[in-house]
Scaffold this motif. Structure first.
Motif, PDB file in Angstrom:
ATOM      1  N   PHE A  12       0.833  -1.199   0.000  1.00  0.00           N
ATOM      2  CA  PHE A  12       0.000   0.000   0.000  1.00  0.00           C
ATOM      3  C   PHE A  12       0.871   1.255   0.000  1.00  0.00           C
ATOM      4  O   PHE A  12       0.616   2.204  -0.748  1.00  0.00           O
ATOM      5  CB  PHE A  12      -0.931   0.004   1.219  1.00  0.00           C
ATOM      6  N   LEU A  52      -9.504  -8.697  -0.773  1.00  0.00           N
ATOM      7  CA  LEU A  52      -8.754  -7.950   0.229  1.00  0.00           C
ATOM      8  C   LEU A  52      -7.987  -6.772  -0.370  1.00  0.00           C
ATOM      9  O   LEU A  52      -8.097  -5.637   0.106  1.00  0.00           O
ATOM     10  CB  LEU A  52      -7.800  -8.902   0.953  1.00  0.00           C
ATOM     11  N   ILE A  71      -2.927   5.002  -5.853  1.00  0.00           N
ATOM     12  CA  ILE A  71      -4.054   4.548  -5.058  1.00  0.00           C
ATOM     13  C   ILE A  71      -5.358   4.794  -5.822  1.00  0.00           C
ATOM     14  O   ILE A  71      -5.476   5.784  -6.531  1.00  0.00           O
ATOM     15  CB  ILE A  71      -4.097   5.330  -3.717  1.00  0.00           C
ATOM     16  N   PRO A 121      -8.221  -5.188  -3.481  1.00  0.00           N
ATOM     17  CA  PRO A 121      -9.086  -4.116  -3.986  1.00  0.00           C
ATOM     18  C   PRO A 121      -9.730  -3.318  -2.859  1.00  0.00           C
ATOM     19  O   PRO A 121      -9.829  -2.095  -2.929  1.00  0.00           O
ATOM     20  CB  PRO A 121     -10.152  -4.858  -4.796  1.00  0.00           C
ATOM     21  N   LEU A 122     -10.116  -4.019  -1.800  1.00  0.00           N
ATOM     22  CA  LEU A 122     -10.735  -3.326  -0.673  1.00  0.00           C
ATOM     23  C   LEU A 122      -9.797  -2.269  -0.101  1.00  0.00           C
ATOM     24  O   LEU A 122     -10.204  -1.146   0.197  1.00  0.00           O
ATOM     25  CB  LEU A 122     -11.089  -4.349   0.405  1.00  0.00           C
ATOM     26  N   ILE A 123      -8.523  -2.629   0.039  1.00  0.00           N
ATOM     27  CA  ILE A 123      -7.571  -1.707   0.646  1.00  0.00           C
ATOM     28  C   ILE A 123      -7.271  -0.548  -0.300  1.00  0.00           C
ATOM     29  O   ILE A 123      -7.161   0.602   0.110  1.00  0.00           O
ATOM     30  CB  ILE A 123      -6.254  -2.442   0.987  1.00  0.00           C
ATOM     31  N   VAL A 124      -7.157  -0.858  -1.586  1.00  0.00           N
ATOM     32  CA  VAL A 124      -6.580   0.117  -2.493  1.00  0.00           C
ATOM     33  C   VAL A 124      -7.643   0.992  -3.184  1.00  0.00           C
ATOM     34  O   VAL A 124      -7.322   2.044  -3.713  1.00  0.00           O
ATOM     35  CB  VAL A 124      -5.668  -0.617  -3.511  1.00  0.00           C
ATOM     36  N   LEU A 125      -8.900   0.574  -3.138  1.00  0.00           N
ATOM     37  CA  LEU A 125      -9.947   1.371  -3.778  1.00  0.00           C
ATOM     38  C   LEU A 125     -10.558   2.350  -2.773  1.00  0.00           C
ATOM     39  O   LEU A 125     -10.752   2.008  -1.618  1.00  0.00           O
ATOM     40  CB  LEU A 125     -11.049   0.469  -4.328  1.00  0.00           C
ATOM     41  N   GLN A 126     -10.868   3.543  -3.245  1.00  0.00           N
ATOM     42  CA  GLN A 126     -11.348   4.558  -2.323  1.00  0.00           C
ATOM     43  C   GLN A 126     -12.712   5.136  -2.688  1.00  0.00           C
ATOM     44  O   GLN A 126     -13.338   5.758  -1.853  1.00  0.00           O
ATOM     45  CB  GLN A 126     -10.351   5.736  -2.250  1.00  0.00           C
TER      46      GLN A 126
END
Lengths: 268, 420
Positions: free
Chosen positions: A122, A205, A131, A207-212
């Motif tokens: 990340f 996991l 990001i 995509p969840l962290i990196v998508l905003q």
């Protein structure tokens, strides 16, 4: 006596098949029922299919969400196939002293769990300003060690005589790869394609962290979000699950025959 | 050469364009879960704010609750602030964990918000070292929702359910089962929500104010555990369920006659076709415990502003202008989403005093307001989930006849081990 054994075996297989298929049946009948019917344990198809569908399309920007999922899954699959199969080809065809050491090192890296790499990854993407982008979703998976390993193993059954003959005919290495290797290995590619498409489609996991933002969300994230209401609408969740599962099922059935060949390591 | 000059001009123009748009428009991003509840309330607030501030663009991004927590945790731990939202929703039980684990990550609002206007227990739980960080949102004030038609069959009127103890509720359950054939409650033995409700109703918690476990020598904990195990032993009282879906399904389908839970369940209960058949009573109280009352809390969450947020000031202004002053807004989300705010002046509004035909003409919101004002404030600490798990692990053994003191020792030991 033999007939009895065969009958028992049949019954066992039917039972196993039923257990495997049951969640899908439950999902599909659930999509036609109301939330109360589902929690009440109703297994028969109901009449709430259209309201469930209508609610799904009202709550979810389906076009955008499915575009994101398809774009990520297709691009990710294609790029991974190219990079990993090239690497697998290289590792098997070109013998050298350092080759096996590098390969052993790669396999060792397989044991590092993704959770341990998540935060460094990340930070890396964040400092690159990537990001919340498609690149961030796709890039970490392209050089897949598992896929390189898989292609290398399958390349072992690739007849070296074909490459030698092609060389005599004056083909360059990239031409051999493109015109000889890929067509010969198509079953291997098909199997890899199914696995990669499913992995990319179901990716959660990372995509969840990196998508905003909402306009970048994939269908898996959308389904998870629908499921956390204080009083969840299970009919809605089931129809979302059906829609989210359809593409992977389609891809699987389209490539099923080649998949079996590929897993058996066939070269045609 | 010409090209370079041209590029240079374009670059300068580009930069100017970017700064110009930045000065004009402010972007605020909000993260929350439950789009039909938290998201819908937030969108109503946004509509009100942007009507007066057309240059501000506020976007709501919703994730599953566990996902949101994981995202937030990962990003705060990574130390990169890029991509973090301006405003984030955090569940009250987890507030202290975030505030203490990531000091400086959240913006103190003590000077910006008049906290005397909010329910005190909600303010306390978001306060660290005298600084308060949250804009308190929805309350989890508890009530005993029950099917008035079924209770009537068993011979109970609304007044019979007021000012009772949990043991009396258990006895009522016996009668209801006898008269209607239906259990009074649905209970998932793995869900420790009832313990949390009982503890807070007597102003106690799993932890002391300094964060140390408050289990072994805590008379309230022992009373709550004993009471809860007693209820679990009464098989007539409840339908045993597994998971949230079965739990809510049981009363939404009419399989059981009631549920004691947070006010946020009201919307779900009203979603069934049972108008006039429901009513709400205060929760029972712990018998023989000093300070125990009929008011408690379950769940609820609050909005927090990130210190690193680029539009921090605008985000705070937004919270001040709508969430901390618009009484009418709270009426709207109460009617629309069943979102019961912790903003006290809201209770003077029209919707809060209206009677509800779904609940047989009872003024449910006014009742919840009264109960909310009486909720004792407690320090949720950092490890509520761990404590829940430790309690849940002992319950099956206790219901089977295990010794309560031994179980308390075991719970204390498990918590002490986990929070080291």
């Amino acid at each position: 006596m033999n007939r009895l054994i065969s009958l028992l075996a049949q019954a066992g297989l039917w039972l196993a098949a039923f257990i495997s298929v049951f969640p899908f049946l439950w999902m599909i009948t659930g999509a036609t029922n109301t939330a109360n019917d589902i929690t009440g344990g109703r297994f028969l198809p109901g009449t709430n299919l259209l309201p469930n569908i209508a609610k799904f399309f009202e709550l979810v920007d389906a076009g955008q969400v499915f575009f994101n999922s398809f774009f990520v899954a297709i691009t990710g699959t294609a790029l991974t196939l190219i990079v990993s199969s090239l690497a697998g080809y290289g590792f098997e065809i070109f013998a050298s002293k350092t080759r096996d050491r590098v390969f052993a090192g790669l396999l060792l890296l397989l044991s590092v769990p993704f959770a341990a790499m998540m935060i460094p990854l990340f930070v890396m993407f964040s400092s690159a300003g990537l990001i919340n982008s498609y690149i961030a979703m796709i890039a970490p998976g392209i050089a897949s060690i598992f896929m390189i390993f898989y292609f290398r193993q399958n390349t072992k059954s690739f007849p070296h005589e074909l490459r030698d003959a092609a060389k005599l005919d004056g083909l360059k290495e990239w031409q051999i790869f493109w015109f000889i290797y890929i067509p010969v290995m198509r079953s291997t590619y098909a199997a890899a394609m199914i696995i990669l498409f499913m992995t990319n489609w179901n990716a959660y996991l990372w995509p969840l962290i990196v998508l905003q933002t909402n306009d970048m969300k994939t269908i898996t994230l959308t389904v998870a979000s629908l499921a956390t209401a204080y009083t969840p609408d299970y009919g809605l969740i089931m129809i979302a699950n059906v829609l989210a599962t359809l593409p992977t099922i389609l891809v699987f059935f389209l490539l099923q025959r080649r998949f079996v060949e590929g897993m058996l390591g066939g070269v045609k | 050469m010409k090209m370079t000059a041209f590029k240079g001009v374009m670059a300068v123009a580009g930069i100017q364009l970017i700064t110009a748009t930045m000065a004009l428009a402010t972007d605020i991003t909000v993260w929350c879960w439950a789009p039909e509840f938290n998201g819908a309330a937030m969108n109503e607030a946004i509509a009100r704010y942007t009507a007066a501030n057309p240059d501000t663009k506020i976007t709501v991004v919703d994730f599953a609750k566990g996902d949101l927590e994981q995202k937030l945790q990962t990003q705060l731990a990574s130390g990169t602030t890029e991509g973090l939202p301006d405003i984030v929703l955090i569940e009250d039980y987890g507030a202290q964990k975030y505030l203490l684990s990531f000091p400086g990550a959240f913006e103190p609002l003590t000077d910006k918000i008049d906290y005397s206007q909010f329910a005190k227990y909600k303010v306390d739980l978001a306060t660290v070292d005298g600084q308060t960080y949250s804009l308190p949102f929805d309350s989890g004030v508890t009530g005993l929702f029950y099917r008035s038609d079924l209770l009537e069959q068993a011979g109970y009127k609304a007044d019979d359910l007021k000012d009772i103890t949990w043991e009396q509720l258990s006895a009522i359950g016996d009668k209801v089962k006898e008269a209607t054939g239906k259990p009074l409650l649905s209970i998932d033995i793995n869900d420790a929500g009832a313990m949390r409700i009982m503890l807070q109703s007597a102003g106690s918690w799993y932890f002391n104010a300094d964060g140390t476990p408050n289990i072994k020598d805590n008379p309230v904990f022992k009373a709550a555990l004993t009471t809860w195990v007693g209820m679990l032993k009464n098989q007539n009282l409840y339908k045993s369920v597994s998971g949230w879906g079965e739990y809510t399904g049981a009363f939404n389908n009419g399989d059981v006659a009631g549920v004691f839970t947070g006010v946020w369940m009201t919307g779900g209960i009203k979603g069934n076709n049972m108008a006039g058949k429901w009513a709400v009573a205060p929760i029972p109280k712990l018998d023989g415990v000093e300070g125990a009352g009929h008011a408690s809390n379950l769940g609820g969450s609050s909005w927090y502003v990130l210190s690193s947020a680029p539009s921090k000031d605008a985000a705070i202004d937004f919270l001040q202008k709508v969430w901390a002053s618009d009484v009418d807004f709270y009426q709207k989300i109460l009617v629309g989403q069943g979102a019961f705010g912790a903003y006290l002046p809201a209770r003077e509004g029209e919707a809060y005093s209206a009677s509800d035909d779904y609940f047989g003409g009872q003024s449910v919101w006014k009742d919840f307001s009264d109960w909310q004002a009486a909720i004792p404030g407690v320090n949720y600490g950092i490890f509520t989930n761990e404590a829940d798990a430790a309690v849940a692990a002992q319950l099956p053994g206790l219901v089977a006849g295990g010794d309560i003191d031994a179980a308390i020792e075991a719970i204390d030991a498990q918590i002490a081990q986990q929070i080291q």
